[in-house]
Design a protein around this motif. Structure first.
Motif, PDB file in Angstrom:
ATOM      1  N   CYS A  10       3.729  -5.022 -14.939  1.00 45.33           N
ATOM      2  CA  CYS A  10       3.351  -4.122 -13.866  1.00 45.33           C
ATOM      3  C   CYS A  10       4.618  -3.549 -13.256  1.00 45.33           C
ATOM      4  N   ALA A  11       4.487  -2.387 -12.660  1.00 43.86           N
ATOM      5  CA  ALA A  11       5.639  -1.682 -12.117  1.00 43.86           C
ATOM      6  C   ALA A  11       5.216  -0.888 -10.898  1.00 43.86           C
ATOM      7  N   ALA A  12       6.180  -0.666 -10.001  1.00 42.46           N
ATOM      8  CA  ALA A  12       5.900   0.022  -8.744  1.00 42.46           C
ATOM      9  C   ALA A  12       6.807   1.231  -8.581  1.00 42.46           C
ATOM     10  N   ARG A  13       6.276   2.257  -7.924  1.00 41.53           N
ATOM     11  CA  ARG A  13       7.074   3.432  -7.607  1.00 41.53           C
ATOM     12  C   ARG A  13       6.577   4.029  -6.294  1.00 41.53           C
ATOM     13  N   THR A  14       7.441   4.813  -5.658  1.00 40.36           N
ATOM     14  CA  THR A  14       7.021   5.585  -4.492  1.00 40.36           C
ATOM     15  C   THR A  14       7.378   7.038  -4.771  1.00 40.36           C
ATOM     16  N   ARG A  20       3.218   8.487 -16.288  1.00 36.20           N
ATOM     17  CA  ARG A  20       3.282   7.763 -17.557  1.00 36.20           C
ATOM     18  C   ARG A  20       4.709   7.423 -17.984  1.00 36.20           C
ATOM     19  N   SER A  21       5.681   7.829 -17.205  1.00 33.79           N
ATOM     20  CA  SER A  21       7.070   7.670 -17.599  1.00 33.79           C
ATOM     21  C   SER A  21       7.661   6.363 -17.090  1.00 33.79           C
ATOM     22  N   VAL A  22       8.256   5.591 -18.000  1.00 31.95           N
ATOM     23  CA  VAL A  22       8.887   4.321 -17.630  1.00 31.95           C
ATOM     24  C   VAL A  22       9.953   4.534 -16.558  1.00 31.95           C
ATOM     25  N   SER A  23      10.715   5.595 -16.684  1.00 25.87           N
ATOM     26  CA  SER A  23      11.841   5.826 -15.772  1.00 25.87           C
ATOM     27  C   SER A  23      11.417   6.159 -14.347  1.00 25.87           C
ATOM     28  N   GLU A  24      10.147   6.433 -14.128  1.00 30.73           N
ATOM     29  CA  GLU A  24       9.648   6.756 -12.793  1.00 30.73           C
ATOM     30  C   GLU A  24       9.540   5.534 -11.885  1.00 30.73           C
ATOM     31  N   TYR A  25       9.551   4.356 -12.477  1.00 30.82           N
ATOM     32  CA  TYR A  25       9.249   3.135 -11.750  1.00 30.82           C
ATOM     33  C   TYR A  25      10.533   2.362 -11.443  1.00 30.82           C
ATOM     34  N   SER A  26      10.689   1.990 -10.193  1.00 29.97           N
ATOM     35  CA  SER A  26      11.925   1.368  -9.747  1.00 29.97           C
ATOM     36  C   SER A  26      11.881  -0.147  -9.768  1.00 29.97           C
ATOM     37  N   PHE A  31       3.150   3.287 -21.641  1.00 26.80           N
ATOM     38  CA  PHE A  31       2.240   3.368 -20.502  1.00 26.80           C
ATOM     39  C   PHE A  31       0.849   2.889 -20.886  1.00 26.80           C
ATOM     40  N   VAL A  32       0.202   2.192 -19.957  1.00 31.63           N
ATOM     41  CA  VAL A  32      -1.164   1.733 -20.163  1.00 31.63           C
ATOM     42  C   VAL A  32      -2.098   2.313 -19.100  1.00 31.63           C
ATOM     43  N   ALA A  33      -1.756   2.113 -17.813  1.00 31.59           N
ATOM     44  CA  ALA A  33      -2.657   2.538 -16.744  1.00 31.59           C
ATOM     45  C   ALA A  33      -1.869   2.728 -15.451  1.00 31.59           C
ATOM     46  N   PHE A  34      -2.450   3.536 -14.562  1.00 33.60           N
ATOM     47  CA  PHE A  34      -1.800   3.887 -13.290  1.00 33.60           C
ATOM     48  C   PHE A  34      -2.822   3.920 -12.184  1.00 33.60           C
ATOM     49  N   SER A  35      -2.384   3.477 -10.996  1.00 35.77           N
ATOM     50  CA  SER A  35      -3.196   3.599  -9.789  1.00 35.77           C
ATOM     51  C   SER A  35      -2.352   4.191  -8.676  1.00 35.77           C
ATOM     52  N   ARG A  36      -2.826   5.259  -8.088  1.00 37.50           N
ATOM     53  CA  ARG A  36      -2.195   5.823  -6.907  1.00 37.50           C
ATOM     54  C   ARG A  36      -2.231   4.775  -5.800  1.00 37.50           C
ATOM     55  N   SER A  81       0.807  -1.220   0.000  1.00 37.59           N
ATOM     56  CA  SER A  81       0.000   0.000   0.000  1.00 37.59           C
ATOM     57  C   SER A  81       0.842   1.272   0.000  1.00 37.59           C
ATOM     58  N   ASN A  82       2.147   1.151   0.109  1.00 36.43           N
ATOM     59  CA  ASN A  82       3.022   2.317   0.003  1.00 36.43           C
ATOM     60  C   ASN A  82       3.335   2.696  -1.441  1.00 36.43           C
ATOM     61  N   TYR A  83       2.977   1.810  -2.381  1.00 33.91           N
ATOM     62  CA  TYR A  83       3.427   1.951  -3.758  1.00 33.91           C
ATOM     63  C   TYR A  83       2.312   2.359  -4.714  1.00 33.91           C
ATOM     64  N   ASP A  84       2.625   3.331  -5.556  1.00 34.41           N
ATOM     65  CA  ASP A  84       1.828   3.544  -6.761  1.00 34.41           C
ATOM     66  C   ASP A  84       2.141   2.401  -7.719  1.00 34.41           C
ATOM     67  N   MET A  85       1.138   2.022  -8.513  1.00 30.95           N
ATOM     68  CA  MET A  85       1.334   0.920  -9.450  1.00 30.95           C
ATOM     69  C   MET A  85       0.976   1.332 -10.865  1.00 30.95           C
ATOM     70  N   GLY A  86       1.763   0.862 -11.814  1.00 33.07           N
ATOM     71  CA  GLY A  86       1.496   1.127 -13.214  1.00 33.07           C
ATOM     72  C   GLY A  86       1.484  -0.159 -14.020  1.00 33.07           C
ATOM     73  N   TRP A  87       0.731  -0.127 -15.116  1.00 29.04           N
ATOM     74  CA  TRP A  87       0.781  -1.185 -16.122  1.00 29.04           C
ATOM     75  C   TRP A  87       1.370  -0.575 -17.396  1.00 29.04           C
ATOM     76  N   PHE A  88       2.285  -1.292 -17.986  1.00 25.98           N
ATOM     77  CA  PHE A  88       2.908  -0.901 -19.239  1.00 25.98           C
ATOM     78  C   PHE A  88       2.842  -2.086 -20.191  1.00 25.98           C
ATOM     79  N   ARG A  89       3.090  -1.825 -21.459  1.00 26.25           N
ATOM     80  CA  ARG A  89       3.138  -2.920 -22.422  1.00 26.25           C
ATOM     81  C   ARG A  89       4.207  -2.630 -23.470  1.00 26.25           C
TER      82      ARG A  89
END
Length: 129
Positions: free
Chosen positions: A96-100, A111-117, A47-52, A30-38
């Motif tokens: 799927c990808a995660a970032r804080t 929407r940026s790939v580089s944002e996700y660790s 970028f496909v979708a993002f959830s805070r 629950s600390n992580y924003d999540m994204g879907w990419f393809r």
């Protein structure tokens, strides 16, 4: 770091539906924003979708808006991508990808790939015409 594992990909006819899942482990999901990419063959990852982290804010690529829905269940440490009305151009490996990211401008680079660790290994989605 959180670890991510995608599932749910497969072969589907155009107009069909798939639901992708991304299971997280290792840290507090629950600390992580999540994204879907393809990524389609020969193309860059997109970028496909993002959830805070709270699930309270979502963003979509224009190409999937109205057809795809991102959701998350923080109690199950899982984020989902419901994909309806699939098209052949939706074919690719889905990650799927995660970032804080915090602060008042947290939404700027979702929407940026580089944002996700942290990234999963991907799951193949093939839509036949």
């Amino acid at each position: 770091q959180v670890q991510l594992v995608e599932s749910g990909g497969g072969l589907v006819q155009a107009g069909g539906s798939l639901r992708l899942s991304c299971a997280a482990s290792g840290r507090t999901f629950s600390n992580y924003d999540m994204g879907w990419f393809r990524q389609a063959p020969g193309k860059e990852r997109e970028f496909v979708a993002f959830s805070r982290w709270s699930g309270g804010s979502t963003y979509y690529a224009d190409s999937v808006k109205g057809r795809f829905t991102i959701s998350r269940d923080n109690a199950k440490n899982t984020v989902y991508l419901q994909m309806n009305s699939l098209k052949p151009e939706d074919t690719g490996v889905y990650y799927c990808a995660a970032r804080t990211v915090d602060g008042s401008r947290w939404f700027v680079y979702v929407r940026s790939v580089s944002e996700y660790s942290t990234w999963g290994q991907g799951t193949q989605v093939t839509v036949s015409s």
